[in-house]
Write an enzyme that holds these catalytic residues in place. Sequence first.
Site, mmCIF file in Angstrom:
data_model
loop_
_atom_site.group_PDB
_atom_site.id
_atom_site.type_symbol
_atom_site.label_atom_id
_atom_site.label_comp_id
_atom_site.label_asym_id
_atom_site.label_seq_id
_atom_site.Cartn_x
_atom_site.Cartn_y
_atom_site.Cartn_z
ATOM 1 N N ASP A 1 1.824 -11.194 -19.628
ATOM 2 C CA ASP A 1 1.521 -12.622 -19.709
ATOM 3 C C ASP A 1 1.956 -13.228 -21.038
ATOM 4 O O ASP A 1 2.407 -14.361 -21.077
ATOM 5 C CB ASP A 1 0.028 -12.858 -19.470
ATOM 6 C CG ASP A 1 -0.292 -12.868 -17.979
ATOM 7 O OD1 ASP A 1 0.465 -13.512 -17.227
ATOM 8 O OD2 ASP A 1 -1.262 -12.213 -17.565
ATOM 9 N N HIS B 1 0.819 -1.226 0.000
ATOM 10 C CA HIS B 1 0.000 0.000 0.000
ATOM 11 C C HIS B 1 0.841 1.259 0.000
ATOM 12 O O HIS B 1 0.530 2.229 -0.666
ATOM 13 C CB HIS B 1 -0.866 0.071 1.264
ATOM 14 C CG HIS B 1 -1.729 -1.108 1.424
ATOM 15 N ND1 HIS B 1 -1.750 -1.871 2.557
ATOM 16 C CD2 HIS B 1 -2.585 -1.669 0.580
ATOM 17 C CE1 HIS B 1 -2.593 -2.839 2.397
ATOM 18 N NE2 HIS B 1 -3.124 -2.746 1.209
ATOM 19 N N GLU C 1 -3.113 -12.194 -24.694
ATOM 20 C CA GLU C 1 -1.992 -12.411 -23.780
ATOM 21 C C GLU C 1 -1.619 -13.888 -23.681
ATOM 22 O O GLU C 1 -0.777 -14.269 -22.890
ATOM 23 C CB GLU C 1 -2.295 -11.808 -22.401
ATOM 24 C CG GLU C 1 -3.594 -12.245 -21.776
ATOM 25 C CD GLU C 1 -3.863 -11.576 -20.423
ATOM 26 O OE1 GLU C 1 -2.932 -11.043 -19.799
ATOM 27 O OE2 GLU C 1 -5.030 -11.624 -19.981
ATOM 28 N N CYS D 1 -1.347 -3.061 -23.400
ATOM 29 C CA CYS D 1 -1.446 -2.562 -22.024
ATOM 30 C C CYS D 1 -0.482 -3.262 -21.065
ATOM 31 O O CYS D 1 -0.522 -3.035 -19.869
ATOM 32 C CB CYS D 1 -2.887 -2.656 -21.515
ATOM 33 S SG CYS D 1 -3.494 -4.336 -21.463
HETATM 34 C C1 PEP Z 1 -0.582 -8.334 -19.037
HETATM 35 O O1 PEP Z 1 -0.625 -9.537 -18.809
HETATM 36 O O2 PEP Z 1 0.239 -7.811 -19.814
HETATM 37 C C2 PEP Z 1 -1.509 -7.410 -18.358
HETATM 38 C C3 PEP Z 1 -1.566 -6.149 -18.702
HETATM 39 O O3 PEP Z 1 -2.298 -7.890 -17.374
HETATM 40 P P1 PEP Z 1 -1.811 -8.253 -15.883
HETATM 41 O O4 PEP Z 1 -0.441 -7.655 -15.707
HETATM 42 O O5 PEP Z 1 -2.840 -7.699 -14.989
HETATM 43 O O6 PEP Z 1 -1.787 -9.758 -15.923
HETATM 44 MG MG MG Z 2 -2.309 -10.482 -17.864
#
Ligand code: PEP
Ligand code: MG
Length: 579
Positions: free
Chosen positions: A456, A190, A432, A503
């Site tokens: 991922d 946190h 992913e 992302c």
């Molecule tokens: C990813 O896997 O790139 C992603 C953006 O999701 P997370 O990091 O939440 O698994």
């Molecule tokens: Mg992910």
Amino acid sequence: MKVMHGIPASAGVAIGRGFFLSRALPSSVHSTVLREKVEEEVSAFLRAVNRSKEQIRGIREGVKDHSSEHYQILSVHLALLEDSMLIDQTVRLIRENQFKADWAFNKVLQNLLETFHRIEDQYLRERGHDLRQIGHRVLENLAGRPVDSVAAIRDAVIVIAHDLSPADTAQILKSPVLAFATDVGSKTSHTAITARSLGIPAVVGLERVTDEFAEPDEIIVDGEEGIVILRPTPEAIREYTEKRKEYSLRIRDLSRFARLPAVTRDGRTLRLHANIEFAEEADAALRSGAEGVGLYRTEFLFLNRKDLPSEEEHFQTYRKVTEKFARHPVTIRTLDLGGDKFASQIELADEMNPAMGLRAIRFCLKEKEIFKAQVRAILRASSHGMVRMMFPMISGVGELRAALALVEEARAELRRKRIAFDKEMPVGIMVEIPSAAMVADLLAREVDFFSIGTNDLIQYALAIDRVNEHVSYLYEPLHPAILRLVRRTVEGAHDARIPVSMCGEMAGEPLYAYVLLGLGMDELSMNATSIPRVKRILRKSVAYEAKEFVSGLLLHGTAEEIGKILRKKLEDLFPEERF
Ligand code: PEP
Ligand code: MG
């Protein structure tokens, strides 16, 4: 002078006087009371518990945003103080063994802390800190001592603590704290999250900073390098005063780019979005120049609490973010629990390979009611702004259709109740899993957008556990296989005329911005603080040149070769940038 290395939790440099915030559990010794005094001891204990509850409620009242992480954690603290394990067991120990209240409470606390300590999941293990923090408060109240808090700080100081409680961090906004340095914590603790969203430099996980510090030591905190210097020499102070100046100039210079569009010199515009975990990050994201939210990780709504969020709670939270972003899109990702994130109120089986187990959309397709409650809330929020819904961990068309069928059920349920939603709300998926990238053309026919999750994608494509430090050297965004999977996904999307975003963390790394432009990405979504820097690079780039350069890059065999060629190119193109 003493130089200590910890985990860089929030960038920036601070120089100032240290202030030690004691958060250690006061020690107790084995002691008993006379039999006729037992009930007095029980009453004193219960009074201390009530007083602690009142104090926490008082702090919580000052937190306006009820869906904020702080508010929720303070509620968890209150719930812990209601917990029969903690309270009833203490009362029983006092009554049965004539223990003094502080000794009885400390015993119960230590037992519970040991249990928490043995939990393997890092996130849950860290929640042991919550228990320690309320333990500290109750014991101080029992002893009749004031519980010092950040709120009492009047001067601009650097706070040194073993750990900071959410009650402390909730007050930081109102106090002149310059920086933090703590013994424990990680990037997901946190303290780290709050420091980053408030823009306060912080170093956590220093292990022994509270032992090494003695008031009124002067301190330097370098949150970018993860360095803390105690009792610095005049020379070190001069060096870091320069560094602080240079950092604030860098930020000021960059902030000009926040308001400008990410348009290349030959007129190609990319939309830069923010990744958020909590609703209250929305303002900072807007200030950094985010033109929307590209990934809202809603699983954080499920963590740190004892019950499941209701449909109404989902809805209110999403609506708030959506309204803040007004005409900009907010991409709400459905629950991605499992893997390295899980919530205590949902029983997940112990799995050999949790990253490849019953997580994310797989879990949702099994727990249909949990999923549909969230989907209904997202649909409802869509009538208040530009909402997009996104499924995580889709491996192929079959899974996608199963998820879409549940969305259709949720729509029908809302229609039956005559509740409004946007019928045109875009629905997309994260790409992913390598199988999804391989069939991107097939998936693209059935959704409105893609967002590539490289965190991922790299883990699964290169068979590298993303949380295992022993193989982290193999975690290579520039691996030719990754670049090809990304290219394939972009082509699949563009052939079907749908936009494609990225992302994963790769999207926010300035080093990769030119490559992603060349690969044809339409949107990039990242930690809000990276937006101005990535914008600046894109605004200096020429899209068709980047495209040509990237086609050449894809012919090389190793990530190392590609990395070398890329760095050389970027140094030639942007000699004033640091990569
Ligand atoms: C990813 O896997 O790139 C992603 C953006 O999701 P997370 O990091 O939440 O698994
Ligand atoms: Mg992910």
